[in-house]
Design an enzyme around this catalytic site. Structure first.
Site, PDB file in Angstrom:
ATOM      1  N   TYR A  37       0.813  -1.211   0.000  1.00  0.00           N
ATOM      2  CA  TYR A  37       0.000   0.000   0.000  1.00  0.00           C
ATOM      3  C   TYR A  37       0.848   1.263   0.000  1.00  0.00           C
ATOM      4  O   TYR A  37       0.355   2.356   0.268  1.00  0.00           O
ATOM      5  CB  TYR A  37      -0.922   0.014   1.220  1.00  0.00           C
ATOM      6  N   LYS A  60       4.205 -14.350   5.205  1.00  0.00           N
ATOM      7  CA  LYS A  60       4.444 -15.247   4.077  1.00  0.00           C
ATOM      8  C   LYS A  60       5.932 -15.232   3.740  1.00  0.00           C
ATOM      9  O   LYS A  60       6.339 -15.107   2.589  1.00  0.00           O
ATOM     10  CB  LYS A  60       3.600 -14.804   2.877  1.00  0.00           C
ATOM     11  N   ASP A 104      -1.536 -17.894   4.826  1.00  0.00           N
ATOM     12  CA  ASP A 104      -2.530 -18.735   4.165  1.00  0.00           C
ATOM     13  C   ASP A 104      -2.979 -19.868   5.090  1.00  0.00           C
ATOM     14  O   ASP A 104      -4.151 -20.235   5.112  1.00  0.00           O
ATOM     15  CB  ASP A 104      -2.002 -19.272   2.832  1.00  0.00           C
ATOM     16  N   ASP A 141      -5.321  -6.391   6.361  1.00  0.00           N
ATOM     17  CA  ASP A 141      -6.551  -5.939   5.721  1.00  0.00           C
ATOM     18  C   ASP A 141      -7.419  -7.133   5.342  1.00  0.00           C
ATOM     19  O   ASP A 141      -8.609  -7.203   5.674  1.00  0.00           O
ATOM     20  CB  ASP A 141      -6.187  -5.115   4.485  1.00  0.00           C
ATOM     21  N   ASP A 163     -10.910  -8.953   7.431  1.00  0.00           N
ATOM     22  CA  ASP A 163     -12.183  -9.089   6.721  1.00  0.00           C
ATOM     23  C   ASP A 163     -12.656 -10.535   6.726  1.00  0.00           C
ATOM     24  O   ASP A 163     -13.860 -10.811   6.827  1.00  0.00           O
ATOM     25  CB  ASP A 163     -12.045  -8.596   5.279  1.00  0.00           C
TER      26      ASP A 163
END
Length: 325
Positions: A119, A166, A198, A222, A226
């Site tokens: 971002y 990751k 993951d 983020d 969610d």
């Protein structure tokens, strides 16, 4: 001295849930509210999604309450987070009594790095066939997040935290993030384990009690928060705080919900819980707990908006919370 709170409703249901949060704040304290514009509508009118006066207001106010932004979100919320010097995004995701949650045992808090990662805005379209994105990860930002995480778990009486990353694939960027966060935790004597992001996405759905406080890079925080919203009853229940060294911005995790905007049926819970986090940040601990308790009571006994299986309006739910206060 009366604290000044900048109020930026933004677009869509932000125009409906932000006034609800202000109404709740007015019920528990005396604040000076200053409203400002941002988002798609103001961009259509003026050519800029975030006017300079809105940025300056957020930078100078004691705290900012933000609603939602639509297509111009990247041009609004990222600069607003910069205006308050935010380096961590705190996103609780917990199930409430009375809510038909997929996993009612869920009680998580995501601490998301808030300044860099993918971002950072370093994107380029180099040809008709090729676009690039540069991912930025620094030790300074990773360590600052880790210091906050150590203080957060100590103050909240948590056992420690989990680092979701990751690093097995993004060895240099997530590798640096992982190493720096774990090193700070070890130096501070805080228990910290780790999980590939993951794998976390699978395990949190199967057994959310396996996790408590989760420390993430920007994009992972983020997405994974969610995902957690789906376990507790939806995005209408998730508040967040963008914390800086001396300033902060508070916003519901949900977006503008254009399909229901203007109908008066949006769930104000996330915005009101964001206001509770604002109160806590400003040192109004008792008032913050009162708001949280009032919200919990209304969620348990009703009324509820349609996203939670009810038929109540935004105003109905807000009034019920204020009545409990």
């Amino acid at each position: 001295m009366t604290e000044e709170i900048a109020v930026v409703p933004g677009d869509g249901i932000g125009q409906e849930v932000t006034p609800a949060a202000v109404e709740v704040l007015e019920a528990v304290g005396e604040f000076e509210f200053t409203e400002a514009d941002a988002g798609d509508a103001v961009k259509d009118e003026t050519g800029e999604a975030l006017p300079e006066e809105t940025y300056e207001l957020a930078a100078s106010a004691d705290a900012t309450l933000f609603g939602a932004a639509g297509e111009s979100a990247a041009d609004v919320i990222l600069p607003l987070r910069e205006a308050v010097g935010s380096f961590v995004n705190v996103r609780p995701a917990r199930a409430y009594p009375g809510v038909d949650a997929l996993r009612p045992e869920t009680d998580l808090v995501f601490l998301r790095e808030n300044t860099e990662g993918v971002y950072s805005g370093h994107e380029n379209r180099l040809s008709e066939d090729l676009s690039t994105l540069t991912r930025v990860v620094t030790s300074s930002a990773s360590e600052r997040l880790a210091e906050f995480a150590c203080e957060y778990v100590a103050e909240g009486d948590h056992d420690g935290f989990t680092v979701a990353h990751k690093a097995n694939v993004m060895r240099e960027t997530d590798g640096r993030f992982r190493e720096d966060v774990l090193a700070v935790a070890e130096e501070r004597g805080v228990d910290a384990d780790e999980v590939l992001m993951d794998a976390f996405a699978t395990h949190v759905c199967l057994d959310p009690e396996e996790f408590g406080v989760v420390v993430c890079p920007n994009l992972a925080g983020d997405v994974l928060s969610d995902l957690a919203a789906g376990l507790v009853g939806g995005l209408g229940l998730l508040p967040s705080a963008n914390i800086g060294e001396e300033n902060a911005l508070f916003e519901p995790v949900h977006g503008t919900a254009p399909d229901i905007a203007g109908e008066g049926v949006a769930n104000p819970t996330a915005a009101i819980l964001s206001a509770a986090m604002l109160l806590d940040h400003l040192g109004y601990d008792e008032e913050s707990e009162r708001v949280d308790s009032a919200v919990t009571g209304v969620l348990e006994e009703g009324p509820r908006t349609a996203d939670l299986g009810g038929e109540a309006s935004t105003e109905d739910v807000t009034s019920a919370i204020v009545d409990r206060l």
